[in-house]
Design an enzyme around this catalytic site. Structure first.
Site, PDB file in Angstrom:
ATOM      1  N   LYS A 270       0.813  -1.215   0.000  1.00  0.00           N
ATOM      2  CA  LYS A 270       0.000   0.000   0.000  1.00  0.00           C
ATOM      3  C   LYS A 270       0.852   1.272   0.000  1.00  0.00           C
ATOM      4  O   LYS A 270       0.496   2.258  -0.649  1.00  0.00           O
ATOM      5  CB  LYS A 270      -0.953   0.015   1.193  1.00  0.00           C
ATOM      6  CG  LYS A 270      -0.310   0.260   2.536  1.00  0.00           C
ATOM      7  CD  LYS A 270      -1.335   0.384   3.633  1.00  0.00           C
ATOM      8  CE  LYS A 270      -0.679   0.634   4.976  1.00  0.00           C
ATOM      9  NZ  LYS A 270       0.066   1.900   5.031  1.00  0.00           N
TER      10      LYS A 270
ATOM     11  N   ASP B  12      -3.744   7.898   4.750  1.00  0.00           N
ATOM     12  CA  ASP B  12      -3.211   6.559   4.973  1.00  0.00           C
ATOM     13  C   ASP B  12      -3.843   5.959   6.231  1.00  0.00           C
ATOM     14  O   ASP B  12      -4.232   6.690   7.146  1.00  0.00           O
ATOM     15  CB  ASP B  12      -1.686   6.637   5.133  1.00  0.00           C
ATOM     16  CG  ASP B  12      -1.025   5.266   5.108  1.00  0.00           C
ATOM     17  OD1 ASP B  12      -1.665   4.303   4.654  1.00  0.00           O
ATOM     18  OD2 ASP B  12       0.139   5.167   5.552  1.00  0.00           O
ATOM     19  N   GLU B  13      -3.949   4.642   6.297  1.00  0.00           N
ATOM     20  CA  GLU B  13      -4.493   3.929   7.470  1.00  0.00           C
ATOM     21  C   GLU B  13      -5.861   4.505   7.872  1.00  0.00           C
ATOM     22  O   GLU B  13      -6.118   4.795   9.040  1.00  0.00           O
ATOM     23  CB  GLU B  13      -3.517   4.005   8.655  1.00  0.00           C
ATOM     24  CG  GLU B  13      -2.123   3.477   8.365  1.00  0.00           C
ATOM     25  CD  GLU B  13      -2.056   1.956   8.295  1.00  0.00           C
ATOM     26  OE1 GLU B  13      -3.118   1.309   8.318  1.00  0.00           O
ATOM     27  OE2 GLU B  13      -0.939   1.414   8.209  1.00  0.00           O
TER      28      GLU B  13
ATOM     29  N   GLN C  23      -7.745  -4.637   9.603  1.00  0.00           N
ATOM     30  CA  GLN C  23      -6.674  -4.272  10.531  1.00  0.00           C
ATOM     31  C   GLN C  23      -7.055  -3.070  11.402  1.00  0.00           C
ATOM     32  O   GLN C  23      -6.187  -2.354  11.903  1.00  0.00           O
ATOM     33  CB  GLN C  23      -5.383  -3.980   9.762  1.00  0.00           C
ATOM     34  CG  GLN C  23      -4.849  -5.181   9.002  1.00  0.00           C
ATOM     35  CD  GLN C  23      -3.510  -4.911   8.347  1.00  0.00           C
ATOM     36  OE1 GLN C  23      -2.486  -4.748   9.003  1.00  0.00           O
ATOM     37  NE2 GLN C  23      -3.511  -4.851   7.018  1.00  0.00           N
TER      38      GLN C  23
ATOM     39  N   ARG D 108       1.596 -10.886  10.279  1.00  0.00           N
ATOM     40  CA  ARG D 108       2.957 -10.359  10.491  1.00  0.00           C
ATOM     41  C   ARG D 108       4.001 -11.375  10.025  1.00  0.00           C
ATOM     42  O   ARG D 108       5.169 -11.028   9.821  1.00  0.00           O
ATOM     43  CB  ARG D 108       3.222 -10.054  11.971  1.00  0.00           C
ATOM     44  CG  ARG D 108       2.359  -9.003  12.644  1.00  0.00           C
ATOM     45  CD  ARG D 108       2.223  -7.735  11.857  1.00  0.00           C
ATOM     46  NE  ARG D 108       1.024  -7.794  11.031  1.00  0.00           N
ATOM     47  CZ  ARG D 108       0.785  -6.984  10.008  1.00  0.00           C
ATOM     48  NH1 ARG D 108       1.657  -6.060   9.686  1.00  0.00           N
ATOM     49  NH2 ARG D 108      -0.327  -7.091   9.310  1.00  0.00           N
TER      50      ARG D 108
END
Length: 765
Positions: free
Chosen positions: A33, A225-226, A256, A614
């Site tokens: 991303k 972002d995020e 997430q 992860r």
């Protein structure tokens, strides 16, 4: 095609080259991303968009710096310097510097950090003569912070009946008054705290339409972002600033979204398509990080969430090994298993320490892994938190315990003499220290006679009370084990209650850490040595053992080859070749607090999804059959998340005696205590006869010695131990995994208490 677009896959290219209109990039874990976001900004610049017209908002300074650096490398010019790229707080602080006077603030307003804010709150609590235990600065600060992030100002807070009822139920009816005074104090001082940078930015845009219009037209393209981590304040500001051009690009992954405790809401990304018309949605589903085996597990886990944007991660990487799901008998066994697995992987597959990460739900869980890694001489580092034994609350309780064993330890006296607060101020303590130094005597000796040190009234009585309390604890040392003493200290000093009453996020974490310390002491007192014998379990013995674990000096900050320990929250955005996701038990992960509503449970599942994704090459999922919690050995059910993983994706591993049989097959025994021997004369006679038979010669182990299952052992059985020889089971105490046998081994060794799950015993038939 421009060179900077080379190497992008089809969905990445589609997202990077989109120009006008709202765009949502659903970026799965490890799907590149950051590369897409920076390439899109570079493409906007290369397409003729003025760099001053682009606003990019991130959540970390590191992410902002990385984006700028990548853009400069792509374009090879200085245009990236003109971009408004930064965190929400840093960008809004720049705007507020320019516009602050409209809100009545100086342009050079001070920004208070958390400690500054808590200091002011503490002053206000004292001014109002409120109970500082009920109105702890950390709790009040978090309450005010949550209000600001929800766009609730002091006046609205005071007028909201629901909020007032909440505070009344928590016995904090003055919270609104503290909020009002705190806001006034900050304004008077020409200061904003961290949350004000969002709250005041929103206020600025709402109160001054001309300012809103100015920035709506200035920033033609807005990128976030995020986006799944945004809170109410951030969402509203973004919506207002992008309302004119609607060239809003959000990048995120609803799977997430794990920060609801900070005010983030997954609804922001889930409802993005409802906020704008003709939204272009691009899904980045190709993962460049993990093996397909790991992604199979991740996809299956997150598919159980109802509130989600559907996607399925895939990779062109190798299939990889199956996921190892490991059940251990206790949490300490879990720590030993992880340390052993790391050692094995280093030797067999030539991994380095830095290739391993141990991820847990709460910081308190680090204890058993720290101890096992230290014993195995494996270097490690705690990320996003202190080493377990370096945490203040842990050191506080240990200081009390060390003081009982050695009252001459002045540093421990200084640490705990007025914690929890008991009216012994710094002036009184300093006076006693001076007298002790002048007369070359221990501080404890001076404390025996506070009146002689000039301490009278309340302070003198407080010192006398402290000395009497410590002496009363010392009377327990000879008769009670380490846990009984530690439990009494935690309870009667008020230390545990002090932490329990703090309901802030930090307070709950500190309380969990104290409980974990008590759990470790409890387990120490009930864990036998290598021969299965319960030996010295006194407080002095425990402190000696724990000192050997903790007195290893500070980790070398320059040594990067270390195993990484961290919470899953701290691991977000990171990746590791090998990951251990530990503590997968009901009421721990998912946590008890999340089981009351779907939103909470689904966030816990997203957190597990983050842990799984992860891992790049290998993943272990571990859980313990039993874990000490609040001083009791608690039997655990495996997490529902483990049950959601199909069998074809995993390799089951069982360790320890308990792991070799199902819990259903391990039936509790009817037990007796030592006093029951008087009611069993026949057993006593058998034991006496056994003693006579075994006293005449030295024990030689049987050539065919094979340990039997402890589940089959009963009172009255004759058993063989490879060190103590033949004995008779006189009684059984406890049940299931902490079953203790009282065995008479005759004249050579006498009666011993042995924990059956650790000892190796053969039934003599």
């Amino acid at each position: 095609m421009q060179a900077y677009l080379n190497g992008l896959n089809e969905p990445q290219l589609e997202a990077a080259t989109h120009i006008d209109g709202p765009l949502m990039i659903v970026a799965g874990a490890g799907s590149g991303k950051t590369k897409v976001l920076t390439t899109r900004i570079a493409h906007l610049l290369n397409s003729g968009v003025d760099s001053f017209r682009i606003l990019a908002l991130t959540f970390t300074n590191k992410a902002a710096a990385e984006m700028k650096e990548r853009i400069q490398k792509i374009l090879g010019n200085s245009e990236a310097r003109n971009l408004f790229i930064g965190t929400f707080h840093s960008v809004f602080a720049k705007i507020l510097r320019v516009e602050a006077e409209k809100l009545g603030y100086p342009s050079n307003f001070t920004i208070y950090d958390t400690d500054d804010a808590k200091g002011i709150i503490k002053e206000i609590v004292n001014e109002l003569n409120l109970d500082d235990k009920a109105y702890k600065p950390a709790y009040v600060y978090n309450r005010i912070s949550a209000a600001k992030n929800g766009l609730i100002g002091p006046a609205q807070y005071k007028q909201d009946n629901f909020i007032q009822q909440e505070d009344a139920r928590s016995n904090r009816p003055m919270m609104a008054d503290i909020y009002v005074r705190y806001a006034n104090r900050c304004f008077k001082n020409g200061a904003m705290d961290f949350d004000d940078l969002l709250f005041k930015m929103y206020e600025l845009l709402i109160r001054f339409p001309e300012v809103l219009s100015k920035y709506q037209h200035k920033f033609q393209y807005v990128l976030i972002d995020e986006y799944q981590d945004t809170n109410t304040a951030q969402y509203q500001i973004i919506k207002m600033m992008g309302a004119v051009h609607e060239n809003i690009c959000v990048v995120g992954d609803d799977a997430q979204s794990i920060y609801s405790f900070r005010g983030a809401t997954v609804k922001n990304i889930l409802q993005f398509q409802d906020d704008y018309e003709n939204v272009k949605v691009v899904k980045l589903e190709q993962n460049y990080r993990s093996t397909q085996s790991i992604l199979n597990v991740a996809n299956k886990i997150i598919s159980n969430n109802k509130n989600q944007i559907e996607k399925s991660l895939w990779t062109s990487n190798i299939e990889g090994e199956k996921i190892k799901v490991t059940r251990t008998m206790t949490d300490n066994d879990e720590g030993r298993y992880v340390a052993d697995a790391i050692n094995e992987m280093r030797l067999r597959n030539h991994y380095h320490n830095k290739d391993f990460a141990i991820l847990y739900r709460t910081n308190a869980q680090s204890r058993s892994f720290e101890e096992s890694l230290r014993r195995s001489n494996i270097p490690y580092r705690i990320y996003g938190g202190l080493s377990f034994y370096q945490r203040k609350e842990v050191k506080d309780l240990l200081a009390y315990l060390r003081l009982l064993v050695n009252t001459r330890d002045e540093e421990n006296i200084k640490r705990v003499i007025n914690y929890p607060v008991r009216g012994i101020g710094k002036t009184s303590l300093d006076r006693m220290v001076v007298i002790a130094n002048d007369n070359n005597v221990a501080l404890w000796d001076v404390m025996q006679n506070p009146a002689g040190a000039g301490l009278k009234g309340a302070s003198g009585a407080a010192v006398e009370g402290f000395v009497l309390m410590i002496k009363s604890f010392q009377t327990m040392l000879e008769k009670q084990n380490a846990y009984d003493v530690a439990f009494a200290v935690g309870k009667h000093t008020g230390l545990v209650k002090e932490l329990y009453n703090d309901k802030s996020v930090e307070g709950l974490a500190r309380y969990e850490n104290i409980q974990e310390l008590l759990n470790s002491i409890k387990e120490y007192t009930e864990t036998p040595d290598e021969e299965g014998e319960l030996t010295d379990k006194s407080l002095g013995s425990y402190l000696q053992q724990i000192t050997l674990l903790t007195d290893t000096g500070k980790d070398d900050d320059d040594d990067q080859d270390v195993v990484k320990l961290m919470t899953i929250h701290a691991a977000k955005g990171l990746e590791f070749p090998c990951v251990f996701s530990v503590g997968l038990e009901e009421n721990l992960f998912p946590s008890t607090m999340s089981l009351y509503d779907r939103e909470g449970l689904e966030e816990e599942r997203r957190l597990f999804y983050v842990a799984v994704t992860r891992a790049k090459e290998r993943l272990w999922i571990t859980y313990a059959n039993s874990r000490y919690r609040f001083g009791s050995l608690v039997q655990n059910e495996p997490s529902r998340f483990v049950d959601e993983i199909p069998e074809q994706y995993i390799e089951n591993v069982y360790t320890g005696t308990a792991g070799q049989r199902s819990q259903q097959g391990f039936k509790p025994k009817v037990v007796t205590n030592d006093a029951s021997l008087d009611k069993l004369p026949s057993l006593k006679k058998l034991a006496d006869k056994l003693q006579q038979n075994t006293a005449q010669k030295s024990y030689v182990p049987s050539a065919d010695f094979t340990p039997d299952d402890p589940a089959n052992m009963e009172v009255g059985m004759k058993v063989e131990h490879q060190k103590f020889g033949y004995g008779m089971i006189l009684s059984l105490e406890g049940g299931n995994h902490n079953l203790i046998a009282n065995i008479d081994f005759g004249a050579g060794h006498g009666a011993k208490k042995i924990m059956l799950n650790y000892a190796k015993l053969k039934i003599v038939r």
